[in-house]
Design an enzyme around this catalytic site. Structure first.
Site, PDB file in Angstrom:
ATOM      1  N   SER A 114       0.669  -1.098  -0.033  1.00  0.00           N
ATOM      2  CA  SER A 114       0.026   0.055  -0.001  1.00  0.00           C
ATOM      3  C   SER A 114       0.740   1.212   0.154  1.00  0.00           C
ATOM      4  O   SER A 114       1.566   1.515  -0.900  1.00  0.00           O
ATOM      5  CB  SER A 114      -0.947  -0.020   1.116  1.00  0.00           C
ATOM      6  OG  SER A 114      -1.841   0.913   1.031  1.00  0.00           O
ATOM      7  N   HIS A 115       0.699   2.039   1.013  1.00  0.00           N
ATOM      8  CA  HIS A 115       1.112   3.374   1.099  1.00  0.00           C
ATOM      9  C   HIS A 115       2.656   3.372   1.865  1.00  0.00           C
ATOM     10  O   HIS A 115       3.293   4.317   1.905  1.00  0.00           O
ATOM     11  CB  HIS A 115       0.326   4.366   1.855  1.00  0.00           C
ATOM     12  CG  HIS A 115       0.057   3.778   3.288  1.00  0.00           C
ATOM     13  ND1 HIS A 115      -0.649   2.528   3.439  1.00  0.00           N
ATOM     14  CD2 HIS A 115       0.591   3.831   4.295  1.00  0.00           C
ATOM     15  CE1 HIS A 115      -0.996   2.347   4.556  1.00  0.00           C
ATOM     16  NE2 HIS A 115      -0.292   3.097   5.343  1.00  0.00           N
ATOM     17  N   ASP A 279      -2.181   6.626  -3.573  1.00  0.00           N
ATOM     18  CA  ASP A 279      -0.654   6.076  -2.756  1.00  0.00           C
ATOM     19  C   ASP A 279      -0.319   5.069  -3.688  1.00  0.00           C
ATOM     20  O   ASP A 279      -0.543   4.608  -4.855  1.00  0.00           O
ATOM     21  CB  ASP A 279      -1.437   5.536  -1.444  1.00  0.00           C
ATOM     22  CG  ASP A 279      -2.224   4.122  -1.846  1.00  0.00           C
ATOM     23  OD1 ASP A 279      -2.953   4.155  -2.671  1.00  0.00           O
ATOM     24  OD2 ASP A 279      -2.136   3.283  -0.702  1.00  0.00           O
ATOM     25  N   ARG A 284      -6.020   4.593  -2.061  1.00  0.00           N
ATOM     26  CA  ARG A 284      -6.031   5.795  -0.964  1.00  0.00           C
ATOM     27  C   ARG A 284      -6.032   6.977  -1.926  1.00  0.00           C
ATOM     28  O   ARG A 284      -5.680   7.068  -3.064  1.00  0.00           O
ATOM     29  CB  ARG A 284      -4.875   6.011  -0.138  1.00  0.00           C
ATOM     30  CG  ARG A 284      -4.824   4.777   1.013  1.00  0.00           C
ATOM     31  CD  ARG A 284      -3.745   4.870   1.837  1.00  0.00           C
ATOM     32  NE  ARG A 284      -3.934   3.960   3.050  1.00  0.00           N
ATOM     33  CZ  ARG A 284      -3.575   4.159   4.306  1.00  0.00           C
ATOM     34  NH1 ARG A 284      -3.240   5.272   4.565  1.00  0.00           N
ATOM     35  NH2 ARG A 284      -3.751   2.923   5.048  1.00  0.00           N
ATOM     36  N   LYS A 378     -11.336   0.272  -1.643  1.00  0.00           N
ATOM     37  CA  LYS A 378     -11.378   1.615  -1.804  1.00  0.00           C
ATOM     38  C   LYS A 378     -10.683   2.036  -3.164  1.00  0.00           C
ATOM     39  O   LYS A 378      -9.909   1.170  -3.588  1.00  0.00           O
ATOM     40  CB  LYS A 378     -10.785   2.198  -0.673  1.00  0.00           C
ATOM     41  CG  LYS A 378      -9.222   1.740  -0.157  1.00  0.00           C
ATOM     42  CD  LYS A 378      -8.920   2.351   1.039  1.00  0.00           C
ATOM     43  CE  LYS A 378      -7.490   2.152   1.395  1.00  0.00           C
ATOM     44  NZ  LYS A 378      -7.553   1.061   2.288  1.00  0.00           N
TER      45      LYS A 378
END
Ligand code: G16
Length: 545
Positions: A114-115, A279, A284, A378
């Site tokens: 992810s981030h 992200d 995100r 998301k």
């Protein structure tokens, strides 16, 4: 038929997936057999995969290319009929979800942390999404972990690497490998949801400018295709648009700290009208306007209040959901619209059942996540397009839309204080200390506010009645203020304590205070309750958002 080789191995103790898959330092994943063990544990948990279609892709971070080849060879050994893999091994998380759904795959493997930063010293991750396109529920991730504790062999086919740089089909043993365009299905889906004509008109009107910061991560190509090629935005709209294995040496987390370059652009006079960032894996988002940062909790509330302006949602929303620590701003909109609002634990996987059952249409989280029933993840770029659609129809600035929202619904001042990389014991100690206090708190007054709720959040899924316990300490006050304490499930270094503070303000004269000032008293109450300075040994949080 290519030969399947069986390789002996011994279990690793640390393969329990967290909030969103298994995330570890790259060095951990590079240990011999580490990735293979986890993949085998996953395939064993899935059972008979013969003939099934699997989707595979990742955010392009360091080790993505190596891991993809290993997983392809293990998928062939497990008997999958077909793997759809993004060109160059790339798929954003929401695009992977879209591909799983569109091609009716049995599931997909997404390689991403992810981030979190990438590169040889950074993080890597793997997660499994089920046939609905969403993150595997806890029962599945727990079963994978259980299996990982006894795995003693894995199966793999031998052979050279598969070329992933050209679209088209090839074979690996009995399995078909189809290299697919990572953007195409996703872009088509966006075209079904949003009013591209109106957005095109806005972006080519000469009276509106925007910048999109892809943070050297996966969404560069997606943003270029959609914003520039399809919607006519200026060529320099997309910043940091080339995905790189170490995200250009940066931290691909779209917040005010890590998306500094974008924030500074928006602060210029005259700056762009609209700014957005996504992200590492594209799920995100951060939304900015001139002189305004839209807090993620406010963003989901504003999207909900304006959904009727967007073609894909014009028919109305079935309901909305937010994670427990997310502010209650969206609850107020849902009440006004007369639709249900569900409170789930942190983790996108908890929205899956509600979305599948048609009980909710939009979901959001304080951790820069918003999405809808179009996929089961998301979706960063979706949120950006949603905002553009609203801006195109309402012809108001971002700041005006936010301020008008507060004037109508009141403002939920909200902030998250993170204490990162704590030693595990003290961090757990804070949660245990709070748990021990819970029974005595209701009815007490602290900082002039009366506590009317104190619990350790337990969630009963309304669809399958599964129960998830210990999802965070909630302290609620009679004026609708809240403090929530929980430990992050996504960090890879020590423990991260998150303290979430929220206070509702309806007085129109007090809607434009500095957030930290507005919340100062509650922050002091959080300190008193949890003895943060004493127990963390820190004078201040590491990150405040
Ligand atoms: C993941 C989850 C989110 C969650 C976030 C933060 O996001 O999908 O649902 O809100 O982690 O979780 P935690 O507070 O446990 O660190 P991502 O973007 O990291 O996949």
């Amino acid at each position: 038929m290519t030969d399947v080789r069986t390789v002996s191995t011994t279990p690793f103790q640390d393969q329990r997936p967290g909030t969103s898959g298994l995330r570890k330092k790259v060095d951990v994943f590079r240990q011999p057999h580490y990735l293979e063990n986890f993949t085998q544990a996953l395939f064993d948990t899935l059972g008979d995969c013969r003939g099934d279609t699997l989707v595979l892709g990742g955010d392009g971070r360091y080790y993505n290319d190596v891991a993809i080849q290993t997983i392809l060879k293990m998928a062939a050994a497990a008997g999958f009929g077909r793997v759809l893999v993004g060109r160059d091994g790339l798929l954003s998380t929401p695009a992977a979800s879209a591909v799983i759904r569109r091609h009716r795959a049995c599931g997909g493997i997404i390689l991403s942390a992810s981030h979190n930063p990438g590169g040889p010293a950074g993080d890597f991750g793997i997660k499994y999404n089920t046939g609905n396109g969403g993150p595997a529920p806890e029962q599945v991730t727990e079963a994978v972990f259980e299996r990982s504790q006894s795995v003693d062999a894995y199966c793999i086919v031998d052979g050279g690497d598969i070329a992933l740089d050209r679209l088209g089909a090839t074979r690996l043993g009995n399995m078909a490998v189809e290299v697919v365009d990572p953007v195409q299905d996703y872009a088509a889906l966006m075209g079904e949801l949003f009013d591209f004509d109106r957005i095109h008109e806005l972006l080519t009107s000469g009276r509106f400018t925007m910048r999109f910061d892809a943070m050297h991560a996966i969404n560069g190509p997606y943003a270029r295709t959609l914003l520039v090629d399809r919607l006519g935005a200026a060529a320099d709209t997309v910043m940091n648009g080339e995905p790189s294995p170490d995200f250009g040496g940066g931290h691909p987390d779209p917040n005010l700290v890590h998306a500094r370059e974008l924030v500074e652009l928006l602060d210029r006079d005259p700056g762009p009208d609209f700014g957005a960032a996504t992200d590492g894996d594209g799920d995100r988002n951060m939304i900015l306007g001139r002189g305004v940062f839209v807090s993620p909790s406010d963003s989901v509330a504003i999207l909900t209040a304006n959904a009727h302006l967007v073609p894909g949602y014009r028919a109305g929303l079935a309901g909305v959901a937010r994670s427990m620590p997310t502010s209650q701003a969206v609850d107020r909109v849902a009440a006004e619209l007369g639709i249900a609002c569900y409170e789930t634990p942190t983790g996108w996987k908890f929205f899956g059942n509600l979305l599948d059952a048609g009980m909710v249409t939009l979901c959001g989280e304080e951790s820069f996540g918003t999405g809808s029933n179009h996929v089961r993840e998301k979706d960063g770029l979706w949120a950006v397009l949603f905002w553009l659609n609203i801006l195109a129809v309402r012809r108001r600035s971002v700041a005006e839309i936010v301020h008008e929202h507060w004037a109508e619904f009141g403002r939920n001042y909200y902030s998250r204080h993170d204490y990162e990389a704590l030693d595990g014991d003290p961090a757990q100690g804070i949660i245990e200390h709070l748990r021990a206090e819970l029974n005595g708190l209701p009815g007490k007054s602290l900082g002039g506010r009366q506590i009317n709720l104190a619990d350790d959040f337990t969630y009963t899924d309304p669809v399958d009645r599964s129960v998830s316990q210990h999802q965070g300490i909630r302290i609620g006050f009679s004026d609708d203020s809240r403090i929530v304490f929980r430990l992050s499930g996504t960090g890879t270094e020590g423990a991260t304590l998150r303290v979430y503070v929220e206070q509702y303000e309806a007085d129109r004269a007090r809607l434009h205070l500095d957030t930290q000032d507005a919340l100062a008293e509650l922050i002091a109450v959080a300190e008193r309750l949890a003895e943060l300075k004493l127990r963390t040994g820190r004078n201040a949080p590491t990150v405040i958002t």
